[in-house]
Design a protein around this motif. Sequence first.
Motif, short mmCIF file in Angstrom:
data_model
loop_
_atom_site.label_atom_id
_atom_site.label_comp_id
_atom_site.label_asym_id
_atom_site.label_seq_id
_atom_site.Cartn_x
_atom_site.Cartn_y
_atom_site.Cartn_z
N ALA A 490 0.82 -1.22 0.00
CA ALA A 490 0.00 0.00 0.00
C ALA A 490 0.86 1.27 0.00
O ALA A 490 0.83 2.07 0.94
CB ALA A 490 -0.92 0.00 1.22
N TRP A 492 0.60 4.07 -1.38
CA TRP A 492 -0.15 5.32 -1.27
C TRP A 492 -0.30 5.75 0.19
O TRP A 492 -0.29 6.95 0.49
CB TRP A 492 -1.51 5.17 -1.94
N SER A 493 -0.40 4.75 1.07
CA SER A 493 -0.49 5.07 2.50
C SER A 493 0.87 5.42 3.07
O SER A 493 0.99 6.34 3.90
CB SER A 493 -1.06 3.87 3.27
N LYS A 496 2.01 9.01 2.60
CA LYS A 496 1.37 9.97 3.50
C LYS A 496 2.10 10.07 4.83
O LYS A 496 2.01 11.10 5.52
CB LYS A 496 -0.08 9.57 3.73
N GLN A 497 2.82 9.00 5.19
CA GLN A 497 3.52 8.99 6.48
C GLN A 497 4.84 9.74 6.42
O GLN A 497 5.45 10.02 7.46
CB GLN A 497 3.77 7.54 6.91
#
Length: 606
Positions: A490, A492-493, A496-497
């Motif tokens: 994942a 895409w997640s 974000k981090q």
Amino acid sequence: MAARIHCSIQNGLWRLNPSFLPLRSRASHFKPRLHLGRNPFRGALFCSCSSGNITLPSDESAESFVLTTPLYYVNAPPHMGSAYTTIAADAIARFQRLLGKKVTFITGTDEHGEKIATAALAQGSTPPEHCDVISQAYKKLWKDLDISYNKFIRTTDKRHEAIVKEFYSKVLAKGDIYQADYEGLYCINCEEYKDEKELLDDNCCPVHLKPCVSRKEDNYFFALSKYQKSLEEILNQNPHFVQPSYRLNEVQSWIKSGLRDFSISRASVDWGIPVPNDKTQTIYVWFDALLGYISALTDDKDQPDLLNAVSSGWPASLHLIGKDILRFHAVYWPAMLMSAGLSLPKTVFGHGFLTKDGMKMGKSLGNTLEPNELVQNFGTDAVRYFFLREVEFGNDGDYSEERFINIVNAHLANTIGNLLNRTLGLLKKNCQSTLVVDSTAAAEGNAFKEKVEQLVDDARIHYENLSLSTACETVLEIGNAGNSYMDERAPWSLFKQRGAASEAAAKDLVIILEGVRIIAIALFPVTPSLSWRIYEQLGYSRDQFDAATWSDTKWGGLKGGQVMALPKPVFARIETQREIEDKAAAVEKTVKTKKRTKQAQGMVEA
């Protein structure tokens, strides 16, 4: 069969001592089941072949690989059966080129015989005019299907006629041709006399389901029976000569039942090559057409003789044919070559038939499958992929439009195309479409890399063994593994981090794109246009793509700093007729709704 031959022949044997040599391979940990390298019967001859539009390796020491399709009979335009054979041959040729072989891919048209003259008459044209039209139709279809042939031979070529006459004279000098009266049952469509035991009721041909006609002629015969024991020895000592193995069993059964001499001339057929020294007869179409595999090797600039032809690439590594013409290639042809003192081909591979919706295809049934329409409606890559992936090579295979669309959408549009597209989309959004690190460094110690490497090794073995369907399935597994990796990680997640998670996500994208790059090379024999579009999306030039070899399936091709193209679909999803109709209905409904709304607004304003 009601037949009589007035002649006596002394039997003789031309004994061989064949030994198969394994295909030279870069991989040392496996031994292919099919041996498609050097000639099993005599020393391999040098190959000096011209390529047309195909680039051949410049290394003169490169191993040669000569393969052929049948020379297709021009009594009618090309159909899906002949297209299937040629697509398969093209995939094999492209794979062998990736291995660095000097490939000569031969195809062409068989243009003599009674059926041709009859077909021309029915069309209101002459045989030469008819042959020109149909032969050109084959060339056009091969272009539309991305067929990368090197040689296209027509049996009406003067150079071919010269080879046939010289070959005939050699066999005659060997004492293997004689003249005799013959009476029997003849299938015009097969252009062959039949044994009564193989016919159906009312003396119908089991292939064409039409009654055979009784004929009596004074013909020239080839002493096939003289080579019975030699052929038995070849097949017993070299089980790879006829493939798949169940085809070998058929051929051995034919030979065991006893070989009979066959007629190699016709007195009642004008459209053909005249028999040397006897202008009242023409050479039988099979004794003519089979020589096309050798005459195709001649260069227009050279004297068209057997020595020049044979020294330019014979013997063939692989004859690829439909099972209906197996007898001619696995029995008649080897005996003819032995008689002339020429090397035998390495392997004869007989594949199965195609059906449509579970039924045998035929014009009378109204269920023929037109290759031109398929290409026009669905594209070249889709047609090539479906038939090579869904038909186990060697067996019969079935086509249905629903399955065609489902398979192509699932495999090419979704598994491969969508994986590339969404990965490039994430790269554009988070990395300015630029790779942050080499694929080798990104995948250090990664299980995905190991899985891809194993699948590529497996795919090569399947291609080597002519297991084309399994090769496609194995390459697709790389795409499935890439999608699973994407979903598990994942990215895409992770982006974000930020920080370390974002760096890991950027590496993940490099890893996935490297997997897609390897798919492009490994699937190139099957879908060459799709493979190029993938490579283009990965930032490569056409020259770089054209220079790729099978060694480029090794992990580590993508480099840090490499800029990818902006994401765009490399394979458009095919819409079913129902989806098209549903969309049209939805549009119509929207238009009606807007119209009613507008009318209602008009009434309120009034």
